[in-house]
Design an enzyme around this catalytic site. Structure first.
Site, PDB file in Angstrom:
ATOM      1  CG  ASP A  81      -0.176   0.173   2.517  1.00 19.54           C
ATOM      2  OD1 ASP A  81       0.691  -0.674   2.798  1.00 19.54           O
ATOM      3  OD2 ASP A  81      -0.430   1.158   3.242  1.00 19.54           O
ATOM      4  CG  ASP A  84       3.331  -0.783   4.957  1.00 15.76           C
ATOM      5  OD1 ASP A  84       3.050  -0.846   3.747  1.00 15.76           O
ATOM      6  OD2 ASP A  84       2.466  -0.553   5.826  1.00 15.76           O
ATOM      7  CE1 TYR A 232      -4.640   2.857   4.269  1.00 22.01           C
ATOM      8  CE2 TYR A 232      -3.290   0.946   4.821  1.00 22.01           C
ATOM      9  CZ  TYR A 232      -3.424   2.204   4.254  1.00 22.01           C
ATOM     10  OH  TYR A 232      -2.342   2.808   3.660  1.00 22.01           O
ATOM     11  CD  GLU A 482       4.043   5.227   4.641  1.00 25.20           C
ATOM     12  OE1 GLU A 482       3.591   5.795   5.662  1.00 25.20           O
ATOM     13  OE2 GLU A 482       4.128   3.981   4.529  1.00 25.20           O
TER      14      GLU A 482
END
Ligand code: NAG
Ligand code: NAG
Length: 507
Positions: A81, A84, A232, A482
């Site tokens: 995603d 990571d 999430y 990120e």
């Protein structure tokens, strides 16, 4: 004398500055195509599984080749995603939906990048087909997120637990299932002419998965909680995903039952939703929300595309208009803020996801308005479609470098871009350069170093600057440094549009 000299120096400097701005402007408008190519290339860097021979981002290698084996499924493939190595299906499906919507609206403007856009969608849908292979089951995530986040490790080296989290009839997950159905349905439209057989497989699966999502209702937080939350969690409830899924299924099939489902349920959507802002839950008006967690504005824009000229089938157009009015700086009901340099802000981390996804909705809605000679009334302001495009273009140009730091927030684009993005694979040496295994904690020095990352994750757009246009370029600052798939996915469509039409004009 001295002051005269200083005066002419200042004039010269002003001239140079102006010239610089003109050049920057030209560079920006000529390079939407380059940005589009890079925006798509990013998805190759996020690939999990066995990489294909035509992989262009070739410092990445095969990874997670046994995903799903723990539950007797083949779940190899899909996308990580963000920075990571977890595969979270909920945001992955949303990113796939947005890539597909980008192609549905603007694919014909993509030129040679269209093929790469189709590849990026298929990499998502091939995985989503595996994730939904067994009726009554939908994969929600693969990879223990807590173990993963505890390591700074290349995906190719991962030795943390690759637990598969699967929802089923007794432990349902309507948000992840309905979003998966939306992704499959939207993608079926993309492949309708390019690969008819595949398109049929996708739409049939979409129907099956939607039925499961609707018949066995519940949030996946209660079923596979620790596999997906707090990362999430669906904070705003799953009702919007069910309606979003039905809308995409109606668009893909034209079957009356999906339209009836929409009409029956849309009025019961909550007017207020909860969103997570800096670790705190906050209530806000639902019509203004759009992202991996909330589909409201997306539903209204999408459905407006086919009901704009009929008077009796709204709230969609009204609600889409209200959403647009939250974005216009001159609108009396504006609810977003803009930084001094002009970047759109909504509260919470990873702000760039809002800048790209809301820009996408603006550009799409502008096309629908143009088709029907429409405009959006915001109090005393009447917003023409070209105005919506201007706002979106301002966001695009900011992201690509027209901002107070003259910083492009897309890696590998322009002269100056983030060097220390929060991304394990990008920051660690590549397998090619360093074939030896790097253990969980042995990656920590690469996380902590102030040196630039080892690999260029070309096209990655990061969380972005703060509300004062400042950007520390610090790997430890995940909210700002990120990248995520759902920042890039809607930007694909936006860039395709401005590549073809760089100058919004009043019609
Ligand atoms: C349903 O899913 C839950 C949670 O993943 C799991 O514990 C349970 O065993 C599953 N049930 C069946 C019949 O697969
Ligand atoms: C709305 O527009 C579409 C084409 O854009 C047309 O097919 C349809 O008949 C129109 N409906 C009404 C009520 O005007």
């Amino acid at each position: 004398m001295a002051s005269g000299k200083r005066h002419s120096m200042i004039t010269l400097l002003t001239l140079l500055l102006l010239l610089g701005m003109v050049v920057l402007d030209r560079v920006a408008s000529q390079n939407y195509g380059d940005a589009l190519s890079k925006c798509l290339l990013f998805f190759e860097g996020q690939r999990s599984g066995k990489l294909p021979p035509n992989q262009r981002m070739n410092w990445r290698k095969d990874s997670a080749l046994r995903d799903g084996f723990d539950v007797g499924m083949n779940l190899v493939g899909g996308y990580y995603d963000a920075g990571d190595n977890v595969k979270f299906n909920f945001p992955m499906a949303f990113s796939t939906t947005m890539l597909a919507w980008s192609v549905i609206e603007f694919g014909q403007l993509m030129g040679s990048d269209l093929q790469y856009a189709l590849d990026s969608i298929r990499w998502g849908t091939d995985y989503l087909l595996k994730a939904t292979k067994f009726p009554g089951k939908v994969t929600a995530a693969v990879g223990d997120p807590n173990a993963d986040h505890n390591c700074w490790q290349r995906p190719e080296d991962m030795d943390t637990s690759r637990t598969s989290y699967v929802v089923n009839q007794t432990h349902p997950g309507s948000e992840v299932s309905a979003e998966t159905a939306a992704a499959l349905a939207a993608s079926s439209l993309v492949f309708k002419s390019a690969d008819k057989k595949y398109s049929i497989v996708l739409v049939n699966r979409a129907k099956q998965v939607f039925d499961f999502a609707d018949m066995f209702r519940g949030t996946y937080k209660d079923s596979v909680g620790r596999g997906v939350c707090p990362f999430y969690c669906d904070y705003d409830g799953y009702e919007d995903e069910l309606i979003w899924g039905a809308a995409w299924l109606f668009k893909a099939t034209n079957e009356r039952k999906y339209w009836d489902y929409l009409q029956r349920n849309v009025l019961y959507l909550p007017k207020k939703v909860t969103r997570l802002v800096d670790g705190q839950l906050q209530a806000s008006a639902s019509f203004a929300e759009f992202g991996w967690d909330a589909k409201y504005a997306g539903i209204n824009v999408l459905v407006s595309g086919w009901v704009m000229n009929s008077s009796n089938s709204n709230p969609y157009v009204l609600e889409a208009g209200k959403f647009v009015c939250t974005l216009l700086p001159e609108s009396p009901s504006k609810s977003v803020t803009y930084s001094p340099g002009g970047l759109l802000f909504r509260p919470g981390g990873s702000n760039m996801q809002h800048a790209t996804s809301l820009s996408f909705l603006l550009v799409v809605y502008a096309q629908y308005l143009k088709k029907h000679n429409g405009a959006v009334p915001c109090g005393n302001v009447n917003a023409e479609p070209s105005r919506l495009e201007q706002i979106a273009k301002g966001q695009v140009d900011y992201i690509l470098g027209k901002n107070p730091l003259s910083m492009s927030y897309m890696v590998g684009f322009g002269q100056k871009f983030p060097q220390r993005i929060h991304h394990r694979a990008a920051s660690l040496p590549s397998i090619g350069k360093h074939p030896e295994h790097i253990k969980c904690k042995d990656g920590t020095p690469y996380f902590q170093t102030e040196n630039p990352n080892q690999n260029l994750l070309t096209g990655a757009i990061v969380g972005g600057p703060d509300e004062k246009d400042q950007f520390p370029d610090n790997r430890m600052n995940a909210p700002q440094s990120e990248p995520t798939t759902y920042i890039n996915a809607p930007f694909v469509g936006v860039l395709a549009y401005f590549k073809a039409f760089p100058n919004p004009q009043a019609v």
